[in-house]
Design a protein around this motif. Structure first.
Motif, PDB file in Angstrom:
ATOM      1  N   SER A 214       0.830  -1.215   0.000  1.00 27.04           N
ATOM      2  CA  SER A 214       0.000   0.000   0.000  1.00 27.04           C
ATOM      3  C   SER A 214       0.861   1.260   0.000  1.00 27.04           C
ATOM      4  CB  SER A 214      -0.979   0.005   1.180  1.00 27.04           C
ATOM      5  OG  SER A 214      -0.303  -0.172   2.406  1.00 27.04           O
ATOM      6  N   ASN A 215       1.994   1.207   0.675  1.00 23.55           N
ATOM      7  CA  ASN A 215       2.883   2.370   0.646  1.00 23.55           C
ATOM      8  C   ASN A 215       3.627   2.489  -0.682  1.00 23.55           C
ATOM      9  OD1 ASN A 215       2.254   3.537   3.091  1.00 23.55           O
ATOM     10  ND2 ASN A 215       3.896   2.546   4.232  1.00 23.55           N
ATOM     11  N   TYR A 216       4.024   1.358  -1.262  1.00 22.34           N
ATOM     12  CA  TYR A 216       4.661   1.419  -2.589  1.00 22.34           C
ATOM     13  C   TYR A 216       3.709   2.062  -3.597  1.00 22.34           C
ATOM     14  CZ  TYR A 216       9.030  -1.267  -2.133  1.00 22.34           C
ATOM     15  OH  TYR A 216      10.301  -1.672  -1.821  1.00 22.34           O
ATOM     16  N   LEU A 217       2.485   1.568  -3.599  1.00 23.06           N
ATOM     17  CA  LEU A 217       1.537   2.038  -4.613  1.00 23.06           C
ATOM     18  C   LEU A 217       1.223   3.528  -4.450  1.00 23.06           C
ATOM     19  CD1 LEU A 217      -0.406   1.260  -6.964  1.00 23.06           C
ATOM     20  CD2 LEU A 217      -2.175   0.985  -5.224  1.00 23.06           C
ATOM     21  N   THR A 218       0.884   3.941  -3.228  1.00 24.61           N
ATOM     22  CA  THR A 218       0.437   5.320  -3.047  1.00 24.61           C
ATOM     23  C   THR A 218       1.580   6.325  -3.153  1.00 24.61           C
ATOM     24  OG1 THR A 218       0.504   4.945  -0.662  1.00 24.61           O
ATOM     25  CG2 THR A 218      -1.651   4.794  -1.718  1.00 24.61           C
ATOM     26  N   GLN A 219       2.808   5.874  -2.909  1.00 21.72           N
ATOM     27  CA  GLN A 219       3.957   6.787  -3.069  1.00 21.72           C
ATOM     28  C   GLN A 219       4.638   6.608  -4.429  1.00 21.72           C
ATOM     29  OE1 GLN A 219       4.548   9.122  -0.729  1.00 21.72           O
ATOM     30  NE2 GLN A 219       2.855   8.277   0.451  1.00 21.72           N
ATOM     31  N   LYS A 220       4.125   5.674  -5.219  1.00 19.39           N
ATOM     32  CA  LYS A 220       4.668   5.397  -6.561  1.00 19.39           C
ATOM     33  C   LYS A 220       6.111   4.873  -6.536  1.00 19.39           C
ATOM     34  CE  LYS A 220       1.876   8.804  -9.145  1.00 19.39           C
ATOM     35  NZ  LYS A 220       0.736   8.838  -8.301  1.00 19.39           N
ATOM     36  N   PHE A 221       6.512   4.231  -5.467  1.00 17.59           N
ATOM     37  CA  PHE A 221       7.879   3.681  -5.420  1.00 17.59           C
ATOM     38  C   PHE A 221       8.071   2.655  -6.546  1.00 17.59           C
ATOM     39  CE2 PHE A 221       8.004   4.104  -0.464  1.00 17.59           C
ATOM     40  CZ  PHE A 221       8.163   5.476  -0.583  1.00 17.59           C
ATOM     41  N   HIS A 222       6.990   1.938  -6.871  1.00 13.62           N
ATOM     42  CA  HIS A 222       7.100   0.889  -7.899  1.00 13.62           C
ATOM     43  C   HIS A 222       7.417   1.465  -9.277  1.00 13.62           C
ATOM     44  CE1 HIS A 222       3.061   2.394  -8.323  1.00 13.62           C
ATOM     45  NE2 HIS A 222       2.894   1.715  -9.442  1.00 13.62           N
ATOM     46  N   GLU A 223       7.185   2.777  -9.426  1.00 14.93           N
ATOM     47  CA  GLU A 223       7.480   3.393 -10.734  1.00 14.93           C
ATOM     48  C   GLU A 223       8.960   3.728 -10.884  1.00 14.93           C
ATOM     49  OE1 GLU A 223       4.781   6.595 -11.573  1.00 14.93           O
ATOM     50  OE2 GLU A 223       3.016   5.350 -11.186  1.00 14.93           O
ATOM     51  N   VAL A 224       9.679   3.717  -9.753  1.00 16.23           N
ATOM     52  CA  VAL A 224      11.109   4.048  -9.816  1.00 16.23           C
ATOM     53  C   VAL A 224      11.978   2.911  -9.260  1.00 16.23           C
ATOM     54  CG1 VAL A 224      10.934   6.563  -9.904  1.00 16.23           C
ATOM     55  CG2 VAL A 224      10.781   5.419  -7.685  1.00 16.23           C
ATOM     56  N   GLN A 225      11.411   1.710  -9.223  1.00 14.00           N
ATOM     57  CA  GLN A 225      12.153   0.516  -8.828  1.00 14.00           C
ATOM     58  C   GLN A 225      11.793  -0.586  -9.827  1.00 14.00           C
ATOM     59  OE1 GLN A 225      13.932   0.204  -4.932  1.00 14.00           O
ATOM     60  NE2 GLN A 225      14.527   1.577  -6.577  1.00 14.00           N
ATOM     61  N   LYS A 226      12.792  -1.087 -10.548  1.00 15.99           N
ATOM     62  CA  LYS A 226      12.487  -2.055 -11.617  1.00 15.99           C
ATOM     63  C   LYS A 226      12.084  -3.423 -11.081  1.00 15.99           C
ATOM     64  CE  LYS A 226      15.161  -0.217 -15.469  1.00 15.99           C
ATOM     65  NZ  LYS A 226      16.262   0.625 -14.954  1.00 15.99           N
ATOM     66  N   ASP A 227      12.621  -3.778  -9.882  1.00 21.52           N
ATOM     67  CA  ASP A 227      12.377  -5.115  -9.346  1.00 21.52           C
ATOM     68  C   ASP A 227      11.956  -5.053  -7.882  1.00 21.52           C
ATOM     69  OD1 ASP A 227      13.531  -7.125 -11.501  1.00 21.52           O
ATOM     70  OD2 ASP A 227      14.893  -5.383 -11.417  1.00 21.52           O
ATOM     71  N   ILE A 228      10.859  -5.725  -7.598  1.00 24.14           N
ATOM     72  CA  ILE A 228      10.391  -5.789  -6.203  1.00 24.14           C
ATOM     73  C   ILE A 228      10.318  -7.257  -5.782  1.00 24.14           C
ATOM     74  CG2 ILE A 228       8.504  -5.299  -4.592  1.00 24.14           C
ATOM     75  CD1 ILE A 228       7.616  -3.005  -6.376  1.00 24.14           C
ATOM     76  N   THR A 229      10.940  -7.568  -4.646  1.00 23.89           N
ATOM     77  CA  THR A 229      10.826  -8.924  -4.109  1.00 23.89           C
ATOM     78  C   THR A 229       9.760  -8.918  -3.007  1.00 23.89           C
ATOM     79  OG1 THR A 229      13.163  -9.276  -4.565  1.00 23.89           O
ATOM     80  CG2 THR A 229      12.094 -10.849  -3.070  1.00 23.89           C
ATOM     81  N   VAL A 230       8.746  -9.735  -3.215  1.00 20.29           N
ATOM     82  CA  VAL A 230       7.678  -9.834  -2.203  1.00 20.29           C
ATOM     83  C   VAL A 230       8.188 -10.805  -1.136  1.00 20.29           C
ATOM     84  CG1 VAL A 230       5.205 -10.227  -1.831  1.00 20.29           C
ATOM     85  CG2 VAL A 230       6.020  -9.484  -4.076  1.00 20.29           C
ATOM     86  N   SER A 231       9.071 -10.288  -0.308  1.00 20.35           N
ATOM     87  CA  SER A 231       9.841 -11.137   0.609  1.00 20.35           C
ATOM     88  C   SER A 231       9.146 -11.349   1.947  1.00 20.35           C
ATOM     89  CB  SER A 231      11.203 -10.493   0.848  1.00 20.35           C
ATOM     90  OG  SER A 231      11.029  -9.121   1.180  1.00 20.35           O
ATOM     91  N   ASN A 232       8.321 -10.418   2.354  1.00 21.68           N
ATOM     92  CA  ASN A 232       7.668 -10.483   3.674  1.00 21.68           C
ATOM     93  C   ASN A 232       8.686 -10.667   4.797  1.00 21.68           C
ATOM     94  OD1 ASN A 232       5.235 -10.354   2.312  1.00 21.68           O
ATOM     95  ND2 ASN A 232       4.970 -12.579   2.276  1.00 21.68           N
TER      96      ASN A 232
END
Ligand code: LMR
Length: 335
Positions: A214-232
């Protein structure tokens, strides 16, 4: 002259009707500051609290919610609470060290909570209350714990094995425990206010960050990070806190109504957190702006082994007592 007198009279009348009821009611204003977007578990929780608090007190209390660091940034908001210029906050428990309550950082240990249910059970037990006691001497009262969810971690390259972190400049929110587990895998952590992360990622001041969907999406971090590991790999939760002097100075009936509003807002927030993050993750995926990676069991074990020394190190930072309490609550062994 007549006109002037009439205008004066009208102005006085207007003033008395505005000042009259307000003075009689002596409306209490609660400034509630936080750093995330409205469209997140914490954002929605604070708006729910506003709605219920104003309803239960019949408008005797007005709650002004300031989202997205619009009033204060991370560290400043804690100082502002102690000074009384803001009455209520919900910082992540990773940000409590400036208050001198390092024990909260125990909650940031990597892979401490197996799943959301385990987290919820633990925080409803003794450890949550014990941690709140640590705030009393600082002039702060803890009212509730609000959930967000598990952290993902990202960069402009896939993070699959511990070695992939080597030399990465990772933004962290404040916890020395997070600082430690990132150092264990060779990264270079850097504390930075939440409101500055997007730009820092965009301009390369940092290479990487961790946060919930929810923080990635609303702050748009995913738009400036090519790879995200859903590591938990770690958990993000908040403590809703008030300035004690303000809270204890409220008329008892009002305080009771506000506590009721807080209890219900807490149930609401904690009931939506998982779904909010699932929806956010789905939206991040749909955007096509980043690649999501999931760890296999073996890869997860590699991370756990690499980060394990954090537990031993944590004793010197947060103390044995909170670790023992957590171990008991979670029925795990901490070594
Ligand atoms: C962060 O700084 O990453 C988080 O604490 C933001 C938040 O409050 O969810």
């Amino acid at each position: 002259m007549k006109k002037v007198l009439f205008a004066l009279g009208a102005a006085l009348f207007a003033l008395s009707t505005v000042a009259g009821p307000a003075a009689a009611q002596q409306q209490i204003v609660i400034k509630f500051s936080h750093v995330v977007a409205n469209d997140t578990p914490k954002g929605k929780g604070s708006l729910k609290f506003k709605e219920l608090a104003e309803k239960y007190t019949n408008g005797k209390v007005k709650v002004e919610v300031y989202p997205n660091s619009s009033l204060f940034k991370d560290k400043e908001e804690i100082e502002a609470l102690q000074l009384g210029s803001v009455q209520m906050l919900a910082p992540s428990t990773a940000k409590f060290a400036p208050l001198g309550a390092k024990e909260f950082e125990a909650l940031d240990l990597p892979w401490l909570f197996k799943d959301e249910a385990t987290y919820t059970r633990a925080m409803k037990g003794d450890v949550g209350k014990w941690l709140f006691k640590k705030l009393e001497a600082k002039g702060i009262t803890g009212l509730a714990y609000w959930d967000n969810g598990f952290h993902m971690v990202s960069a402009n390259r896939p993070l699959i094995h511990p070695a992939d972190f080597q030399g990465l400049k990772v933004r962290i929110s404040g916890s020395k425990i997070a600082d430690r587990y990132f150092r264990e895998v060779g990264a270079i952590p850097q504390i930075m206010a939440f409101s500055e992360v997007y730009q820092a990622l965009q301009t390369g001041v940092v290479d990487s960050c961790e946060n919930t969907p929810s923080n990635y999406l609303t702050q748009k971090f995913h738009e400036v990070q090519k790879d995200i590991t859903v590591s938990n790999h770690a958990h993000l939760q908040y403590a809703v806190i008030v300035n004690s002097k303000f809270w204890n100075g409220l008329p008892a009936d009002i305080r009771g109504q506000l506590q009721k509003a807080m209890d219900e807002a807490t149930d609401y927030t904690n009931s939506i957190a998982v779904k909010e993050n699932e929806d956010a993750l789905a939206e991040i995926k749909k955007s096509g702006k980043t690649t999501l990676h999931y760890l296999t069991d073996d890869q997860k074990k590699e991370w756990q082994t690499a980060m394990a020394p954090t537990y031993k190190w944590a004793k010197g930072r947060v103390g044995q007592e909170v670790l023992d309490l957590l171990a008991k609550e979670l029925q795990i062994k901490m070594n």
